[in-house]
Design a protein around this motif. Structure first.
Motif, PDB file in Angstrom:
ATOM      1  N   LEU A 255       0.809  -1.771  -0.226  1.00 34.20           N
ATOM      2  CA  LEU A 255       0.266  -0.287  -0.072  1.00 34.20           C
ATOM      3  C   LEU A 255       1.394   0.973  -0.045  1.00 34.20           C
ATOM      4  O   LEU A 255       1.085   1.937  -0.991  1.00 34.20           O
ATOM      5  CB  LEU A 255      -0.827   0.551   1.188  1.00 34.20           C
ATOM      6  CG  LEU A 255      -2.051   0.998   1.769  1.00 34.20           C
ATOM      7  CD1 LEU A 255      -3.124   0.484   2.121  1.00 34.20           C
ATOM      8  CD2 LEU A 255      -1.557   2.571   1.920  1.00 34.20           C
ATOM      9  N   ILE A 256       1.453   1.216   0.558  1.00 37.47           N
ATOM     10  CA  ILE A 256       3.267   2.560   0.919  1.00 37.47           C
ATOM     11  C   ILE A 256       3.682   2.731  -0.266  1.00 37.47           C
ATOM     12  O   ILE A 256       3.290   3.507  -0.814  1.00 37.47           O
ATOM     13  CB  ILE A 256       3.530   2.407   2.362  1.00 37.47           C
ATOM     14  CG1 ILE A 256       2.908   2.348   3.628  1.00 37.47           C
ATOM     15  CG2 ILE A 256       4.411   3.729   2.557  1.00 37.47           C
ATOM     16  CD1 ILE A 256       3.495   1.884   4.661  1.00 37.47           C
ATOM     17  N   VAL A 258       2.963   1.404  -3.034  1.00 35.24           N
ATOM     18  CA  VAL A 258       2.481   1.582  -4.781  1.00 35.24           C
ATOM     19  C   VAL A 258       1.705   3.363  -4.637  1.00 35.24           C
ATOM     20  O   VAL A 258       1.910   3.794  -5.471  1.00 35.24           O
ATOM     21  CB  VAL A 258       1.291   0.477  -5.290  1.00 35.24           C
ATOM     22  CG1 VAL A 258       0.005   1.489  -5.312  1.00 35.24           C
ATOM     23  CG2 VAL A 258       1.926  -0.485  -5.568  1.00 35.24           C
ATOM     24  N   ALA A 259       1.131   3.690  -3.148  1.00 35.71           N
ATOM     25  CA  ALA A 259       1.082   5.301  -2.782  1.00 35.71           C
ATOM     26  C   ALA A 259       1.831   6.138  -3.692  1.00 35.71           C
ATOM     27  O   ALA A 259       1.888   7.568  -4.245  1.00 35.71           O
ATOM     28  CB  ALA A 259      -0.063   4.774  -2.382  1.00 35.71           C
ATOM     29  N   TYR A 262       3.009   6.758  -6.546  1.00 42.56           N
ATOM     30  CA  TYR A 262       1.940   7.134  -7.909  1.00 42.56           C
ATOM     31  C   TYR A 262       2.291   8.823  -7.616  1.00 42.56           C
ATOM     32  O   TYR A 262       2.019   9.446  -8.304  1.00 42.56           O
ATOM     33  CB  TYR A 262       0.923   7.054  -7.358  1.00 42.56           C
ATOM     34  CG  TYR A 262      -0.944   7.132  -8.745  1.00 42.56           C
ATOM     35  CD1 TYR A 262      -0.838   7.015 -10.273  1.00 42.56           C
ATOM     36  CD2 TYR A 262      -1.015   8.422  -8.113  1.00 42.56           C
ATOM     37  CE1 TYR A 262      -1.518   7.808 -10.511  1.00 42.56           C
ATOM     38  CE2 TYR A 262      -2.154   8.825  -8.603  1.00 42.56           C
ATOM     39  CZ  TYR A 262      -2.408   8.569  -9.706  1.00 42.56           C
ATOM     40  OH  TYR A 262      -3.235   9.246 -11.001  1.00 42.56           O
ATOM     41  N   SER A 277       7.707   5.494  -1.067  1.00 45.43           N
ATOM     42  CA  SER A 277       8.277   4.199  -1.478  1.00 45.43           C
ATOM     43  C   SER A 277       9.097   2.996  -2.027  1.00 45.43           C
ATOM     44  O   SER A 277       9.417   1.944  -1.576  1.00 45.43           O
ATOM     45  CB  SER A 277       8.149   4.629  -3.386  1.00 45.43           C
ATOM     46  OG  SER A 277       7.107   3.946  -4.146  1.00 45.43           O
ATOM     47  N   GLY A 381      -3.148  -3.981  -0.454  1.00 44.27           N
ATOM     48  CA  GLY A 381      -2.640  -3.675  -1.362  1.00 44.27           C
ATOM     49  C   GLY A 381      -2.232  -2.538  -1.722  1.00 44.27           C
ATOM     50  O   GLY A 381      -2.447  -0.906  -2.175  1.00 44.27           O
ATOM     51  N   ILE A 382      -3.438  -3.226  -3.278  1.00 46.51           N
ATOM     52  CA  ILE A 382      -3.562  -1.929  -3.793  1.00 46.51           C
ATOM     53  C   ILE A 382      -4.907  -1.501  -3.824  1.00 46.51           C
ATOM     54  O   ILE A 382      -4.661  -0.360  -4.453  1.00 46.51           O
ATOM     55  CB  ILE A 382      -3.774  -2.990  -5.461  1.00 46.51           C
ATOM     56  CG1 ILE A 382      -2.387  -3.146  -6.182  1.00 46.51           C
ATOM     57  CG2 ILE A 382      -3.954  -2.323  -6.668  1.00 46.51           C
ATOM     58  CD1 ILE A 382      -1.135  -2.050  -6.755  1.00 46.51           C
ATOM     59  N   ALA A 385      -3.943   1.554  -2.006  1.00 51.71           N
ATOM     60  CA  ALA A 385      -3.481   2.598  -1.962  1.00 51.71           C
ATOM     61  C   ALA A 385      -4.219   2.896  -2.655  1.00 51.71           C
ATOM     62  O   ALA A 385      -3.891   4.454  -2.790  1.00 51.71           O
ATOM     63  CB  ALA A 385      -2.535   1.826  -3.099  1.00 51.71           C
ATOM     64  N   LEU A 388      -6.071   5.269  -0.478  1.00 49.36           N
ATOM     65  CA  LEU A 388      -5.181   6.938   0.040  1.00 49.36           C
ATOM     66  C   LEU A 388      -5.028   7.402  -0.827  1.00 49.36           C
ATOM     67  O   LEU A 388      -4.866   9.156   0.020  1.00 49.36           O
ATOM     68  CB  LEU A 388      -3.818   5.867   1.024  1.00 49.36           C
ATOM     69  CG  LEU A 388      -2.472   6.458   0.955  1.00 49.36           C
ATOM     70  CD1 LEU A 388      -3.213   7.599   2.578  1.00 49.36           C
ATOM     71  CD2 LEU A 388      -1.713   5.837   1.350  1.00 49.36           C
ATOM     72  N   ILE A 389      -4.509   7.564  -2.049  1.00 47.42           N
ATOM     73  CA  ILE A 389      -4.613   8.036  -3.256  1.00 47.42           C
ATOM     74  C   ILE A 389      -5.947   9.283  -3.246  1.00 47.42           C
ATOM     75  O   ILE A 389      -5.333  10.455  -3.323  1.00 47.42           O
ATOM     76  CB  ILE A 389      -4.059   7.468  -5.291  1.00 47.42           C
ATOM     77  CG1 ILE A 389      -2.700   6.670  -3.938  1.00 47.42           C
ATOM     78  CG2 ILE A 389      -4.325   8.843  -5.832  1.00 47.42           C
ATOM     79  CD1 ILE A 389      -2.622   5.820  -5.590  1.00 47.42           C
TER      80      ILE A 389
END
Length: 480
Positions: A255-256, A258-259, A262, A277, A381-382, A385, A388-389
């Motif tokens: 999660l951390i 990928v976010a 991006y 990241s 995780g995806i 993320a 979060l984004i």
């Protein structure tokens, strides 16, 4: 930028070098009775199996007097348990014992059968070792028969080698097996065997059904077996503890990572999101490497897949937005690298025990459930993320520090103006001078201003109109 990229790599390199000294910092096991605790969540963490494997190897190399598994577990990963049973415990030179305190169910019962002697706490249970899917999905009849046959074959071979009655572990695995002690039926053909302490210590054909005796403590086992060495509890080194933590919380690191990646691609230069990241993914791969998920050439292959996948995603988002092919392929390669790291490509059967190979089915076949944990962590995780984004772009741009992070850019050598003038209002039209992902530059008349589009992406040149103005933030939408 270079220093930001090098720092996580230097951290991992330092950890890599230091891990070689981690074992030397602990006392020797020579002549000692080594206790290996197996708790509720220990058999669902592959890093914990790696820790137990290294501990057993140390016990042999350093000359421990005995090893006692202190079991209180509802079960765990089948194939990792089988590998521990048929490889690590069979190579162990010191004597091994299992203390069922209070539960040795499923994988816990199989570990107990792979030791030289089993003892039960007064109120304890052992059994219920039939394989199940981790997500509680039902197996088909043919699949169930195949899995039970393979598991029974391996458990039977270990039980014979250790002097246990193989009929007991078979009844714990397959409900079609019946177990009787005289006229007393312990297990019928429509149930799976689970024994309490009294049942486990009954005599069957002159031998204990499952356990040698009932004891109150580990010291009672030492007295019963004549063990004289000091008792020491095996604990993970700092790096093994890191590996256990990483494998347990892998979804959070994804999660951390990928976010952060991006968000970094949406901001100019290289800053905090990019560093976070890189640090998250560095810790992810390092922890799984220490946990034993990556060995030999696998490490280089996984690293190559991951790097190529990231490169393709950057091509899609930064150079060829809307092309889709690089993005889809990059996402797939990243998924493969991460899921493989958490799961492994295949689950080879352990080497058959000498003289018992005929009891072990040599092929179990491909099982998608092997990858269930990795796929679940990747999906979590995806999704996390993504949430979060969306939250970052919805709320944080209103704060001062984040405005500086996302609203400062330079387009074609000229500064984009940040604050709309009074001449701008909702409904004014313009066109995108850069891709909006979701931020970019929009030209209104002779002015270029920073603007954003919510919930999507707009390519360079798209005609837009102002939908909303929130202080310094201009929200646009495409002209239909």
């Amino acid at each position: 930028m270079k220093s930001a990229l090098l720092l996580p790599l230097l951290v991992c390199l330092s950890l890599w070098i230091m891990i070689g000294h981690g074992q030397a910092q602990t006392g020797s096991y020579k002549g000692k009775v080594v206790i290996i605790p197996v708790g509720e969540e220990d058999l669902i963490a592959r890093a914990r199996f790696e820790f137990m494997s290294r501990t057993l190897e140390r016990c042999t190399d350093e000359g421990a007097e005995a090893v006692i598994f202190d079991l209180d577990t509802p079960g765990g990963l089948l194939w990792d348990t089988v590998d521990l049973m048929m490889n690590d415990l069979q190579k162990l030179k010191p004597r091994s014992f299992a203390f069922v305190n209070k539960r040795a169910l499923s994988a816990g019962a199989m570990i107990a059968v792979a030791t030289d002697g089993i003892y039960m706490a007064p109120t304890s249970t052992a059994g219920a070792a039939t394989p199940i899917y981790g997500n509680a999905q039902e197996m088909g009849d043919a699949e169930r028969a195949k899995m039970n046959s393979a598991t029974m074959g391996m458990a039977r071979a270990v039980a014979k080698r250790k002097g246990h009655d193989p009929r007991v572990i078979e009844a714990m695995i397959d409900m079609s097996r019946e177990l009787k002690v005289g006229d007393l039926v312990l297990d019928t053909k429509d149930s799976i065997l689970t024994l309490d302490a009294q049942e486990a210590t009954m005599k069957l054909d002159g031998k204990p059904v499952f356990a040698k005796g009932i004891v109150d403590s580990l010291d009672d086992i030492k007295k019963a077996e004549g063990l004289k060495g000091a008792t020491v509890t095996a604990e993970p080194t700092m790096f093994e503890a890191i590996a256990i933590w990483v494998t347990k919380y892998a979804a959070i690191l994804i999660l951390i990572g990928v976010a952060g990646g991006y968000l970094e691609m949406q901001t100019p230069g290289f800053g905090i999101p990019g560093f976070v990241s890189i640090a998250a993914f560095s810790l992810f791969f390092f922890g799984h490497y220490v946990a034993g998920s990556l060995v030999g050439q696998e490490t280089a292959v996984v690293a190559a897949l991951f790097v190529i996948g990231v490169f393709l995603l950057i091509l899609e988002l930064a150079l060829f937005p809307g092309l889709l092919v690089p993005g889809i392929l990059g996402f797939f390669l990243i998924m493969v690298a991460l899921v493989y790291t958490m799961s492994g490509w295949e689950v080879p059967l352990p080497t058959p025990l000498p003289g018992d190979g005929k009891d072990i089915p040599q092929e179990v076949g491909f099982d998608l459930q092997v990858y269930a944990l990795g796929l679940r962590n990747f999906a979590l995780g995806i999704l996390g993320a993504g949430v979060l984004i969306l939250a970052v772009f919805r709320f944080l741009p209103e704060t001062g520090p984040f405005k500086k992070l996302v609203l400062t850019s330079s387009i074609d050598g000229g500064e984009a103006m940040m604050t709309p003038t009074v001449s701008l209002s909702v409904g004014n039209e313009g066109h995108a001078c850069s891709a909006l992902r979701p931020y970019g530059t929009v030209q209104f008349g002779e002015r270029r201003l920073e603007a954003m589009v919510e919930g999507g992406y707009l390519p360079n040149g798209t005609p837009v109109r102002i939908r909303e103005i929130q202080g310094p933030k201009i929200i646009v939408e495409p002209l239909v």
